[in-house]
Design a protein around this motif. Sequence first.
Motif, mmCIF file in Angstrom:
data_model
loop_
_atom_site.group_PDB
_atom_site.id
_atom_site.type_symbol
_atom_site.label_atom_id
_atom_site.label_comp_id
_atom_site.label_asym_id
_atom_site.label_seq_id
_atom_site.Cartn_x
_atom_site.Cartn_y
_atom_site.Cartn_z
ATOM 1 N N ALA A 200 0.831 -1.205 0.000
ATOM 2 C CA ALA A 200 0.000 0.000 0.000
ATOM 3 C C ALA A 200 0.865 1.254 0.000
ATOM 4 O O ALA A 200 0.569 2.238 -0.699
ATOM 5 C CB ALA A 200 -0.936 -0.017 1.210
ATOM 6 N N TYR A 203 2.366 1.879 -3.455
ATOM 7 C CA TYR A 203 1.393 2.506 -4.352
ATOM 8 C C TYR A 203 1.296 4.001 -4.087
ATOM 9 O O TYR A 203 1.333 4.820 -5.020
ATOM 10 C CB TYR A 203 0.020 1.850 -4.170
ATOM 11 C CG TYR A 203 -1.048 2.436 -5.069
ATOM 12 C CD1 TYR A 203 -1.326 1.853 -6.303
ATOM 13 C CD2 TYR A 203 -1.780 3.563 -4.692
ATOM 14 C CE1 TYR A 203 -2.294 2.385 -7.151
ATOM 15 C CE2 TYR A 203 -2.748 4.107 -5.531
ATOM 16 C CZ TYR A 203 -3.000 3.521 -6.758
ATOM 17 O OH TYR A 203 -3.958 4.054 -7.587
ATOM 18 N N ALA A 204 1.156 4.373 -2.803
ATOM 19 C CA ALA A 204 1.008 5.792 -2.450
ATOM 20 C C ALA A 204 2.250 6.595 -2.832
ATOM 21 O O ALA A 204 2.142 7.741 -3.297
ATOM 22 C CB ALA A 204 0.719 5.928 -0.962
ATOM 23 N N GLN A 205 3.433 6.004 -2.662
ATOM 24 C CA GLN A 205 4.664 6.700 -3.052
ATOM 25 C C GLN A 205 4.675 7.007 -4.544
ATOM 26 O O GLN A 205 5.174 8.041 -4.978
ATOM 27 C CB GLN A 205 5.886 5.855 -2.681
ATOM 28 C CG GLN A 205 6.207 5.876 -1.197
ATOM 29 C CD GLN A 205 7.412 5.015 -0.870
ATOM 30 O OE1 GLN A 205 7.608 3.963 -1.469
ATOM 31 N NE2 GLN A 205 8.200 5.446 0.099
ATOM 32 N N LYS A 207 2.321 7.946 -6.251
ATOM 33 C CA LYS A 207 1.403 9.048 -6.558
ATOM 34 C C LYS A 207 1.892 10.386 -6.015
ATOM 35 O O LYS A 207 1.202 11.403 -6.162
ATOM 36 C CB LYS A 207 0.008 8.747 -5.988
ATOM 37 C CG LYS A 207 -0.582 7.431 -6.474
ATOM 38 C CD LYS A 207 -0.692 7.373 -7.993
ATOM 39 C CE LYS A 207 -1.237 6.037 -8.455
ATOM 40 N NZ LYS A 207 -1.284 5.932 -9.947
ATOM 41 N N LEU A 231 -7.226 8.171 -2.137
ATOM 42 C CA LEU A 231 -5.849 7.667 -2.198
ATOM 43 C C LEU A 231 -5.675 6.439 -1.323
ATOM 44 O O LEU A 231 -5.100 5.430 -1.752
ATOM 45 C CB LEU A 231 -4.865 8.763 -1.774
ATOM 46 C CG LEU A 231 -3.408 8.332 -1.678
ATOM 47 C CD1 LEU A 231 -2.861 7.924 -3.041
ATOM 48 C CD2 LEU A 231 -2.555 9.451 -1.068
ATOM 49 N N THR A 232 -6.149 6.500 -0.079
ATOM 50 C CA THR A 232 -5.974 5.350 0.823
ATOM 51 C C THR A 232 -6.771 4.151 0.326
ATOM 52 O O THR A 232 -6.316 3.004 0.423
ATOM 53 C CB THR A 232 -6.382 5.718 2.255
ATOM 54 O OG1 THR A 232 -7.696 6.298 2.259
ATOM 55 C CG2 THR A 232 -5.404 6.718 2.853
ATOM 56 N N ALA A 235 -4.776 2.708 -2.564
ATOM 57 C CA ALA A 235 -3.531 2.086 -2.108
ATOM 58 C C ALA A 235 -3.785 0.687 -1.574
ATOM 59 O O ALA A 235 -3.040 -0.262 -1.872
ATOM 60 C CB ALA A 235 -2.879 2.961 -1.039
ATOM 61 N N TYR A 236 -4.840 0.520 -0.800
ATOM 62 C CA TYR A 236 -5.124 -0.811 -0.255
ATOM 63 C C TYR A 236 -5.819 -1.705 -1.270
ATOM 64 O O TYR A 236 -5.664 -2.935 -1.228
ATOM 65 C CB TYR A 236 -5.892 -0.702 1.059
ATOM 66 C CG TYR A 236 -4.919 -0.654 2.217
ATOM 67 C CD1 TYR A 236 -4.375 -1.831 2.718
ATOM 68 C CD2 TYR A 236 -4.484 0.548 2.741
ATOM 69 C CE1 TYR A 236 -3.435 -1.807 3.731
ATOM 70 C CE2 TYR A 236 -3.538 0.584 3.753
ATOM 71 C CZ TYR A 236 -3.019 -0.601 4.251
ATOM 72 O OH TYR A 236 -2.076 -0.582 5.244
ATOM 73 N N SER A 238 -4.843 -1.871 -4.206
ATOM 74 C CA SER A 238 -3.718 -2.405 -4.978
ATOM 75 C C SER A 238 -3.132 -3.670 -4.361
ATOM 76 O O SER A 238 -2.417 -4.412 -5.033
ATOM 77 C CB SER A 238 -2.625 -1.335 -5.125
ATOM 78 O OG SER A 238 -1.902 -1.161 -3.908
#
Length: 333
Positions: A200, A203-205, A207, A231-232, A235-236, A238
């Motif tokens: 997770a 993924y966030a990094q 973006k 976003l959260t 991320a999860y 993914s």
Amino acid sequence: MAGGAFGVCMSFVALLVVGTYSAAAGLIGGAGSGKNGTVALAKGSVPALYQGLVQRWGNLCPAINPALLAAQLYQESGWNPRAVSSADARGIAQFIPSTWAGHGVDGDGDGDRDIWDPKDAIPSAASYDCELAGYVKNVPGDPASNMLAAYNAGAYRVIKHGGVPPISETRNYVRIIRSLEKSFARPVGRVDPSRQAAGAIHYAQGKLGTPYLWGGTGTAAQNGRFDCSGLTQAAYESVGIDLPRVANDQYNAGPHPSRDELLPGDLVFFSDDLTNSRAIRHVGIYVGGGYMIDAPRTGAVIRFDRVDTPDYFGATRVTAEGAAALPTHPPQA
């Protein structure tokens, strides 16, 4: 210069995430659990207006506890005292009028039994749970799970099958409430690290630097932009975990580590009302060292921000089980 500083920050966070996970590896399986009668509610998990009622009546009998009662109420109505279901279940505890006629109690001692009044409905829910627990008290297995099965399928089926009956709807209901129970309970001991957190964060990094969009969920039509909970959620997603769309529901997707037990991947929440999880207005993904990745507001980009601010509410360690237990279609007022 700015780009170089950003690269250094990225390297620092990557090292921090790896180091924190290495230190946490030995904690898996180490979470404790309280006993009935000693279960405390997680900070803000129950709206302040109802917290005292849930804490008091959740200890009415050994088969229930405040966190389990809270899980039932949240699953039934999402804390909406005016909720009405398609089956005409009413109020915060979603009683059918015919069931209320036989099992509603005057919880506040004002001389009436009002299905719409949480001061009557919450005590009635606890009383009904304990009544059902009494019917199945001699059935083998976990008393709370047997009580929940009786709530869903009827006590006679639990007695007939010697425990939770082999009915998919009933077993699913028991699983959901027992999972949500963990989210409403204040943890005893350390909370197990999440096994999906690193993915997770990755993924966030990816973006970072993306412009914020209110209501954004990262679709092509939105040019891949997000708001905080979009976003959260993405991320999860993914890593195979489906979170609800809004931040205050994401808070219930797992147990709640204390501030000094935060690990990378934990969701961190912010609110102007620190007594009520339903008032949460912002969420980010913790990456270690007091920082999170978040989509902060219109005009900003997805970035690193500090966690320790006056509006810090708390954290959730997301689990697949906890996320799957969250209601998707709460009753409407």
